[in-house]
Design a protein around this motif. Sequence first.
Motif, PDB file in Angstrom:
ATOM      1  N   THR A  86       5.897  -2.293 -12.538  1.00 11.61           N
ATOM      2  CA  THR A  86       6.281  -1.664 -11.276  1.00 11.61           C
ATOM      3  C   THR A  86       5.074  -0.850 -10.830  1.00 11.61           C
ATOM      4  OG1 THR A  86       8.558  -1.454 -12.040  1.00 11.61           O
ATOM      5  CG2 THR A  86       7.915  -0.110 -10.135  1.00 11.61           C
ATOM      6  N   SER A 144       2.715   1.180  -7.579  1.00 13.39           N
ATOM      7  CA  SER A 144       2.756   1.841  -6.272  1.00 13.39           C
ATOM      8  C   SER A 144       2.045   0.952  -5.249  1.00 13.39           C
ATOM      9  CB  SER A 144       2.101   3.213  -6.346  1.00 13.39           C
ATOM     10  OG  SER A 144       0.785   3.077  -6.804  1.00 13.39           O
ATOM     11  N   SER A 145       2.330   1.233  -3.995  1.00 14.44           N
ATOM     12  CA  SER A 145       1.825   0.381  -2.919  1.00 14.44           C
ATOM     13  C   SER A 145       0.411   0.801  -2.505  1.00 14.44           C
ATOM     14  CB  SER A 145       2.790   0.471  -1.730  1.00 14.44           C
ATOM     15  OG  SER A 145       2.296  -0.285  -0.661  1.00 14.44           O
ATOM     16  N   ASP A 187       3.660   5.543  -1.387  1.00 20.45           N
ATOM     17  CA  ASP A 187       4.791   5.981  -2.221  1.00 20.45           C
ATOM     18  C   ASP A 187       5.797   4.866  -2.494  1.00 20.45           C
ATOM     19  OD1 ASP A 187       3.717   8.494  -2.287  1.00 20.45           O
ATOM     20  OD2 ASP A 187       4.780   9.140  -0.478  1.00 20.45           O
ATOM     21  N   GLU A 188       5.619   3.723  -1.856  1.00 21.85           N
ATOM     22  CA  GLU A 188       6.568   2.621  -2.039  1.00 21.85           C
ATOM     23  C   GLU A 188       6.247   1.845  -3.318  1.00 21.85           C
ATOM     24  OE1 GLU A 188       9.001   2.625  -0.125  1.00 21.85           O
ATOM     25  OE2 GLU A 188       8.283   3.829   1.547  1.00 21.85           O
ATOM     26  N   LYS A 189       7.177   0.987  -3.695  1.00 24.20           N
ATOM     27  CA  LYS A 189       7.025   0.272  -4.974  1.00 24.20           C
ATOM     28  C   LYS A 189       6.988  -1.251  -4.790  1.00 24.20           C
ATOM     29  CE  LYS A 189       7.363   3.916  -7.656  1.00 24.20           C
ATOM     30  NZ  LYS A 189       6.053   4.551  -7.725  1.00 24.20           N
ATOM     31  N   TRP A 218       7.442  -4.711  -7.423  1.00 26.92           N
ATOM     32  CA  TRP A 218       7.815  -5.150  -8.778  1.00 26.92           C
ATOM     33  C   TRP A 218       7.224  -6.539  -9.038  1.00 26.92           C
ATOM     34  CZ3 TRP A 218      10.836  -2.510  -5.368  1.00 26.92           C
ATOM     35  CH2 TRP A 218      11.393  -1.303  -5.804  1.00 26.92           C
ATOM     36  N   ASP A 271       9.691  -6.479  -3.164  1.00 31.31           N
ATOM     37  CA  ASP A 271       9.366  -5.211  -2.495  1.00 31.31           C
ATOM     38  C   ASP A 271      10.500  -4.859  -1.540  1.00 31.31           C
ATOM     39  OD1 ASP A 271       7.838  -7.443  -0.716  1.00 31.31           O
ATOM     40  OD2 ASP A 271       8.491  -5.785   0.563  1.00 31.31           O
TER      41      ASP A 271
END
Lengths: 113, 138
Positions: free
Chosen positions: B13, B15-16, B65-67, B69, B85
Motif C-alpha cells: 500500500t 502513498s500517491s 495523501d491518497e493510497k 494498493w 485506487d
Amino acid sequence: MFYLEKRDKGAAIISSEEEFRLTGKISAELKEWFKKQRLDSLETIIFDCQNIIFIDSMGIASIISIYKSITSSGKQMLLSGLRKEVKDILTLLKLDKLFVMDDRKPEEIIKDL
Amino acid sequence: MGNMTNTESYRATISSTLDAVDDVSAEVYSFIAKRSGNELAFRAGLLVIEICTNIVKYGYEKSPDEKIWVSIDKNNSSYTILIEDESKPFNPLEYEHIDLDKTDKFERGGMGIFLIKSLSKDINYNYSEGKNKLTITI
C-alpha cells in the motif's frame, strides 16, 4: 550523477558512474543537467546507456528530448550499451527508427568516426 | 514498503507520490526477478510504474495523501497484478495511445497507455466498491 566527457574527433560521451533507473525524478534531473552542458564544438554525442537498469515512459521522453535538442543543431547522437530489456522497450515503441543504437562501447564507436 | 505474504505473493500500500510509485516498481521488479528472471520482472515493473503514475497524475491529481494498493500473485509461470485506487472512475483502456509512426509527438504523452496494453497478456478494468481495479496477467 551525469557526466559529459569530451573526446577526440568532436565526440563526447554522456555517462553515469552508477547504475540507475531512468524514471520520473531522475528523468527531470537528466533533462535539467543536459540543458547546462556546452556542446558548441561537438559533432557526435554518445549516450552510454550501460548503467540504465530500468526505464519508463518519462525516462524515454527525456532521451527523446535530448535527442531532439542535439540533432536540431546538426549534431548526431548515438545510444550505446543498451541493456536488452531497455532496448526491447525502445524497439517496441519503434524508436529504433529514430535513434541510432550501437552495441559497441563508446571508445570503439569514436575510433570509427 | 511491500509485504511478501508468502513466497508467491507480494502486497504493498503506497502513498500517491511519484517517489513511492518508483519504489514499489523497483520492489515488484526485485520480487519477480528472483522467481522468473529479469525480462518478466522488467515488464512487471514497467506496468506497475506506468499504471500508478497515471493514477498519481490524473486520478488523484498529485494529492499525496491518497493510497494505491498493489498486489502480485504468482500462478505457475504467469503473474496476476492487481492495482486499486479510490480516485474518480478512470479506465485507462479507453484512452488512445500514441501513433507509432509519429515518434516526434511521443513527448506529449500516450507512451504509457501503449506500453500497458502491449506488455499485458490480459487486462481488465472494473470500478466497484468505490475503487478502480485494474487486473493484469503477464
